[in-house]
Design an enzyme around this catalytic site. Structure first.
Site, PDB file in Angstrom:
ATOM      1  CG  ASP A   7      84.322  58.306  45.965  1.00 51.59           C
ATOM      2  OD1 ASP A   7      84.186  57.575  47.546  1.00 51.59           O
ATOM      3  OD2 ASP A   7      83.539  59.092  45.089  1.00 51.59           O
ATOM      4  CG  ASP A   9      82.409  60.218  51.309  1.00 47.81           C
ATOM      5  OD1 ASP A   9      82.372  60.806  50.732  1.00 47.81           O
ATOM      6  OD2 ASP A   9      81.835  59.342  51.905  1.00 47.81           O
ATOM      7  CG  ASP A  85      73.764  55.390  56.854  1.00 45.14           C
ATOM      8  OD1 ASP A  85      74.835  55.396  56.940  1.00 45.14           O
ATOM      9  OD2 ASP A  85      73.532  55.854  55.585  1.00 45.14           O
TER      10      ASP A  85
END
Length: 381
Positions: A7, A9, A85
């Site tokens: 997918d 984001d 991150d």
């Protein structure tokens, strides 16, 4: 890696309120970091606003431990990349020209199969200790290694995982063990010293006479197999495995105080689950399943009469049977018993009745004593 993305984001410079105003079926979620969920047909598209470095108001806050409790300082695309991150999570796909935008060297790390923290690893882990679990999940799932500077702080900061809310840890642990390589996940949790904080009751029994490691290894391998075969898995089964031996040990200790076996088991279940919930909050809909799986373990050996048929009809029979079969493989239950139940399920009614009959060898019938006939007393006068 030659894999199609699962997918995407969606990230934008529009604020959550601006995004929500554009889509009538959008709703803002989250407090620590606000996102917008947009319902598109039957799918939910998650939209995040670019984050920035410096907060101009109270939109970015940390607590006394350095953990981010609110991170809604917005910025530009390049600022957002450096707030991510790991480098492999900071790659952007430009839908206008189908190019990859890379500010942090993420493409190189993907090619070298490295998980690398962006910025100072200690500070980033302090901001959000869940990043330690994310690093392990990506490493296990993608078969990537942690960069030396990314893994170096673990021995000193692994205890910070206990500062994360117990409800959030449940979600993260579920994703962790269901990533498709739970065996590697467990190895890394042990290697980096996190398991002792996540499941202290289980960790305390790893070197005991209980076959804890064997049952856990077999169960995690089974979980990975089910995921590869697109079969359903439930967190209840995982925690039933993780907490089985702590429950057994607790029940034994209660029995030594004079409590009867069944009440001690029931009390042990409550005590062990309550203790685990202090760290990882297991929802009640799962703790009820765990209890049923555990209690049914004590019914498998009771097969005479109609008991075997009754157990076969129990709503949790299949999960309890699977659990018992794994216990047998780990030498925590009789293999003969497991094989009997495997055959019993596949047999027809006549064969099942015969299997139960064979469990009771012919015993000499006890002669019933005849009651002496009572003498009739005469009423004649």
């Amino acid at each position: 890696m030659h894999k199609a993305p699962k997918d995407f984001d969606v990230a934008t410079d529009a604020t959550p309120n601006q995004v929500k105003n554009l889509f009538r079926n959008g709703r803002i979620i989250g407090r620590r970091f606000k996102l917008v969920h947009i319902l598109f047909h039957r799918e939910i598209i998650e939209v995040a606003t670019f984050r920035g470095h410096v907060a101009v108001d109270e939109s970015q806050q940390t607590n006394e431990r350095g953990m981010l409790v609110r991170d809604n300082a917005y910025g530009s695309l390049d600022e957002d990349a450096w707030r991510r991150d790991f480098t492999i999570n900071s790659l952007y796909y430009n839908i206008n020209d189908s190019t990859i935008i890379d500010f942090t060297g993420g493409v190189k790390d993907v090619e070298e199969k490295l998980i690398r923290m962006i910025g100072d690893p200690v500070k980033r882990y302090q901001e959000d200790p869940v990043r330690m679990l994310r690093a392990i999940r990506f490493s296990a799932k993608l078969n990537f290694k942690l960069a030396p500077e990314t893994e170096a702080p673990f021995p000193e900061i692994s205890h910070l995982i206990t500062h994360v809310s117990n409800s959030r840890l449940f979600d993260e642990i579920t994703k962790l063990y269901q990533c498709g390589n739970a065996e590697m996940v467990q190895k890394l949790l042990m290697q980096y010293g996190l398991f002792q904080y996540l499941c202290p009751q289980t960790n305390a029994l790893l070197n005991s006479t209980y076959p804890v490691n064997a049952l856990l290894a077999i169960a995690l391998e089974n979980t990975d197999t089910r995921i590869r075969e697109d079969k359903p898995v439930t967190p209840a089964f995982l925690f039933a495995v993780l907490l089985w031996f702590p429950m057994i040990e607790c029940a034994k200790e209660l029995q030594q105080t004079g409590i009867d076996p069944l009440p001690s088991i029931e009390k042990a279940m409550s005590l062990v689950i309550a203790e685990q919930n202090k760290i990882i909050s297991i929802p009640k809909r799962y703790t009820q399943i765990i209890r049923e799986i555990w209690l049914l373990q004590y019914r498998f050996s009771k097969r005479l009469g109609g008991r075997a048929f009754n157990l076969l009809q129990h709503p949790r029979f299949r999960a309890a049977y699977d659990f018992m079969a794994l216990r047998a493989l780990a030498s925590d239950e009789s293999m003969e018993l497991a094989q009997w139940w495997t055959a019993f399920q596949d047999a027809d009614e006549a064969e099942q009745a015969d299997m139960i009959t064979q469990l009771t060898p012919d015993a000499p019938k006890r002669k019933r004593r005849r009651k002496p006939k009572s003498k009739k007393t005469s009423d004649a006068q």
